[in-house]
Every structure is written in C-alpha cells, then in structure tokens.
Design a protein around this motif. Sequence first.
Motif, PDB file in Angstrom:
ATOM      1  N   ALA A 180      12.817 -25.109  -4.516  1.00  0.00           N
ATOM      2  CA  ALA A 180      12.242 -23.985  -5.267  1.00  0.00           C
ATOM      3  C   ALA A 180      13.166 -23.650  -6.426  1.00  0.00           C
ATOM      4  N   VAL A 181      12.599 -23.584  -7.622  1.00  0.00           N
ATOM      5  CA  VAL A 181      13.371 -23.304  -8.832  1.00  0.00           C
ATOM      6  C   VAL A 181      12.614 -22.260  -9.637  1.00  0.00           C
ATOM      7  N   ILE A 182      13.359 -21.257 -10.110  1.00  0.00           N
ATOM      8  CA  ILE A 182      12.743 -20.208 -10.921  1.00  0.00           C
ATOM      9  C   ILE A 182      13.532 -20.066 -12.218  1.00  0.00           C
ATOM     10  N   PHE A 183      12.825 -20.173 -13.338  1.00  0.00           N
ATOM     11  CA  PHE A 183      13.409 -19.921 -14.647  1.00  0.00           C
ATOM     12  C   PHE A 183      13.102 -18.471 -14.988  1.00  0.00           C
ATOM     13  N   THR A 184      14.141 -17.691 -15.298  1.00  0.00           N
ATOM     14  CA  THR A 184      13.993 -16.253 -15.496  1.00  0.00           C
ATOM     15  C   THR A 184      14.803 -15.786 -16.698  1.00  0.00           C
ATOM     16  N   LYS A 185      14.706 -14.504 -16.948  1.00  0.00           N
ATOM     17  CA  LYS A 185      15.591 -13.790 -17.869  1.00  0.00           C
ATOM     18  C   LYS A 185      16.119 -12.587 -17.107  1.00  0.00           C
ATOM     19  N   SER A 186      17.382 -12.285 -17.290  1.00  0.00           N
ATOM     20  CA  SER A 186      18.002 -11.205 -16.520  1.00  0.00           C
ATOM     21  C   SER A 186      17.396  -9.837 -16.820  1.00  0.00           C
ATOM     22  N   SER A 187      16.780  -9.660 -17.968  1.00  0.00           N
ATOM     23  CA  SER A 187      16.203  -8.369 -18.340  1.00  0.00           C
ATOM     24  C   SER A 187      14.732  -8.226 -17.941  1.00  0.00           C
ATOM     25  N   CYS A 188      14.153  -9.235 -17.314  1.00  0.00           N
ATOM     26  CA  CYS A 188      12.728  -9.246 -16.981  1.00  0.00           C
ATOM     27  C   CYS A 188      12.501  -8.665 -15.584  1.00  0.00           C
ATOM     28  N   PHE A 189      11.781  -7.532 -15.513  1.00  0.00           N
ATOM     29  CA  PHE A 189      11.562  -6.909 -14.206  1.00  0.00           C
ATOM     30  C   PHE A 189      10.655  -7.747 -13.312  1.00  0.00           C
ATOM     31  N   MET A 190       9.687  -8.472 -13.877  1.00  0.00           N
ATOM     32  CA  MET A 190       8.819  -9.322 -13.061  1.00  0.00           C
ATOM     33  C   MET A 190       9.614 -10.499 -12.496  1.00  0.00           C
ATOM     34  N   CYS A 191      10.559 -11.005 -13.282  1.00  0.00           N
ATOM     35  CA  CYS A 191      11.427 -12.083 -12.792  1.00  0.00           C
ATOM     36  C   CYS A 191      12.204 -11.601 -11.572  1.00  0.00           C
ATOM     37  N   ILE A 237      18.104 -20.444  -9.417  1.00  0.00           N
ATOM     38  CA  ILE A 237      17.711 -19.546 -10.498  1.00  0.00           C
ATOM     39  C   ILE A 237      18.390 -19.988 -11.785  1.00  0.00           C
ATOM     40  N   HIS A 238      17.608 -20.071 -12.852  1.00  0.00           N
ATOM     41  CA  HIS A 238      18.139 -20.387 -14.178  1.00  0.00           C
ATOM     42  C   HIS A 238      17.810 -19.226 -15.097  1.00  0.00           C
ATOM     43  N   GLU A 239      18.828 -18.431 -15.423  1.00  0.00           N
ATOM     44  CA  GLU A 239      18.666 -17.283 -16.318  1.00  0.00           C
ATOM     45  C   GLU A 239      18.734 -17.787 -17.755  1.00  0.00           C
ATOM     46  N   LEU A 240      17.601 -17.866 -18.414  1.00  0.00           N
ATOM     47  CA  LEU A 240      17.546 -18.448 -19.752  1.00  0.00           C
ATOM     48  C   LEU A 240      18.346 -17.663 -20.777  1.00  0.00           C
ATOM     49  N   GLN A 256      21.121 -16.329 -20.305  1.00  0.00           N
ATOM     50  CA  GLN A 256      22.545 -16.517 -20.052  1.00  0.00           C
ATOM     51  C   GLN A 256      22.963 -17.980 -20.134  1.00  0.00           C
ATOM     52  N   ASP A 257      22.063 -18.826 -20.582  1.00  0.00           N
ATOM     53  CA  ASP A 257      22.331 -20.262 -20.705  1.00  0.00           C
ATOM     54  C   ASP A 257      22.418 -20.618 -22.183  1.00  0.00           C
ATOM     55  N   ALA A 258      23.420 -21.415 -22.529  1.00  0.00           N
ATOM     56  CA  ALA A 258      23.598 -21.809 -23.933  1.00  0.00           C
ATOM     57  C   ALA A 258      22.374 -22.533 -24.488  1.00  0.00           C
ATOM     58  N   GLY A 317      19.283 -21.927 -23.362  1.00  0.00           N
ATOM     59  CA  GLY A 317      18.160 -21.146 -22.865  1.00  0.00           C
ATOM     60  C   GLY A 317      16.969 -21.092 -23.796  1.00  0.00           C
ATOM     61  N   ARG A 318      17.224 -20.934 -25.083  1.00  0.00           N
ATOM     62  CA  ARG A 318      16.111 -20.850 -26.034  1.00  0.00           C
ATOM     63  C   ARG A 318      15.328 -22.161 -26.062  1.00  0.00           C
ATOM     64  N   GLU A 319      16.027 -23.287 -26.054  1.00  0.00           N
ATOM     65  CA  GLU A 319      15.359 -24.587 -26.039  1.00  0.00           C
ATOM     66  C   GLU A 319      14.584 -24.791 -24.742  1.00  0.00           C
ATOM     67  N   MET A 320      15.179 -24.343 -23.624  1.00  0.00           N
ATOM     68  CA  MET A 320      14.476 -24.463 -22.344  1.00  0.00           C
ATOM     69  C   MET A 320      13.227 -23.591 -22.323  1.00  0.00           C
ATOM     70  N   GLU A 321      13.294 -22.418 -22.950  1.00  0.00           N
ATOM     71  CA  GLU A 321      12.120 -21.551 -23.013  1.00  0.00           C
ATOM     72  C   GLU A 321      10.996 -22.214 -23.814  1.00  0.00           C
ATOM     73  N   TYR A 322      11.335 -22.847 -24.927  1.00  0.00           N
ATOM     74  CA  TYR A 322      10.332 -23.579 -25.709  1.00  0.00           C
ATOM     75  C   TYR A 322       9.748 -24.733 -24.897  1.00  0.00           C
ATOM     76  N   ALA A 323      10.600 -25.414 -24.142  1.00  0.00           N
ATOM     77  CA  ALA A 323      10.125 -26.529 -23.312  1.00  0.00           C
ATOM     78  C   ALA A 323       9.174 -26.021 -22.228  1.00  0.00           C
ATOM     79  N   LEU A 324       9.496 -24.874 -21.628  1.00  0.00           N
ATOM     80  CA  LEU A 324       8.614 -24.295 -20.611  1.00  0.00           C
ATOM     81  C   LEU A 324       7.252 -23.966 -21.196  1.00  0.00           C
ATOM     82  N   ARG A 325       7.244 -23.417 -22.388  1.00  0.00           N
ATOM     83  CA  ARG A 325       5.960 -23.131 -23.051  1.00  0.00           C
ATOM     84  C   ARG A 325       5.197 -24.419 -23.306  1.00  0.00           C
ATOM     85  N   GLY A 326       5.934 -25.473 -23.674  1.00  0.00           N
ATOM     86  CA  GLY A 326       5.310 -26.775 -23.897  1.00  0.00           C
ATOM     87  C   GLY A 326       4.704 -27.369 -22.638  1.00  0.00           C
TER      88      GLY A 326
END
Length: 102
Positions: A13-24, A40-43, A45-47, A49-58
């Motif tokens: 089980a893997v969850i990609f999150t943001k530390s400021s997201c209450f739903m996360c 848990i991968h806090e986007l 807090q990851d160097a 993270g922005r690229e991973m967020e774009y990849a997740l959207r993709g």
Amino acid sequence: MDRVRDLASKKAAVIFTKSSCFMCHSIKQLFYELGASPEIHELDQDANGREMEYALRGLGCTPSVPAVFIGGKYVGSAKDIISLHVDGSLKQMLIDARAIWF
C-alpha cells in the motif's frame, strides 16, 4: 512517471500525499485504523515532489493527492477510497495485497 510507478509498486500500500492536505491525513488514518502501514510519500517534502505530482496527474490521478496504490495499482483518490471502505471492499483489497493480515 517511472519513479512514481516504481515507488507505487515497492510496497503493498502506497499513498502519495501533501502534509497540508486534510483529506490526505484522513486517508492515512483510515489505513492505520485498518491495520495497514502504507508507505507515505509527502510530495511537498520531496525534492522531486512537483514532478511526481505532474506524473500522478498523467496517470489519471485527479485530484493528484491523495493518490492511493494497492498492490501496485492505482485505486483512487479520497472519494474512491472512502467509497471502497463504506462498501467493505477496501479491507479485502488490503488483505489480498498483503498490506494487512486477518
């Protein structure tokens, strides 16, 4: 995108999150209450993270967080996970992926 797929397939089980997201936070707590210890991968807090967020959207993750993978497969966002929990199938998915044992 390859990094996201690689990270998503390393644990049951893997969850990609943001530390400021209450739903996360809520989804992480749900997994802990079910007895799972997701990776848990806090986007935010990851160097990379922005690229991973774009990849997740993709990959079709809308919204991009929380993005939940079980058994290496994208399961959905918070709305999807809550629906799976309400209908009782989330727990079975975690058992099948060996994220929890019962």
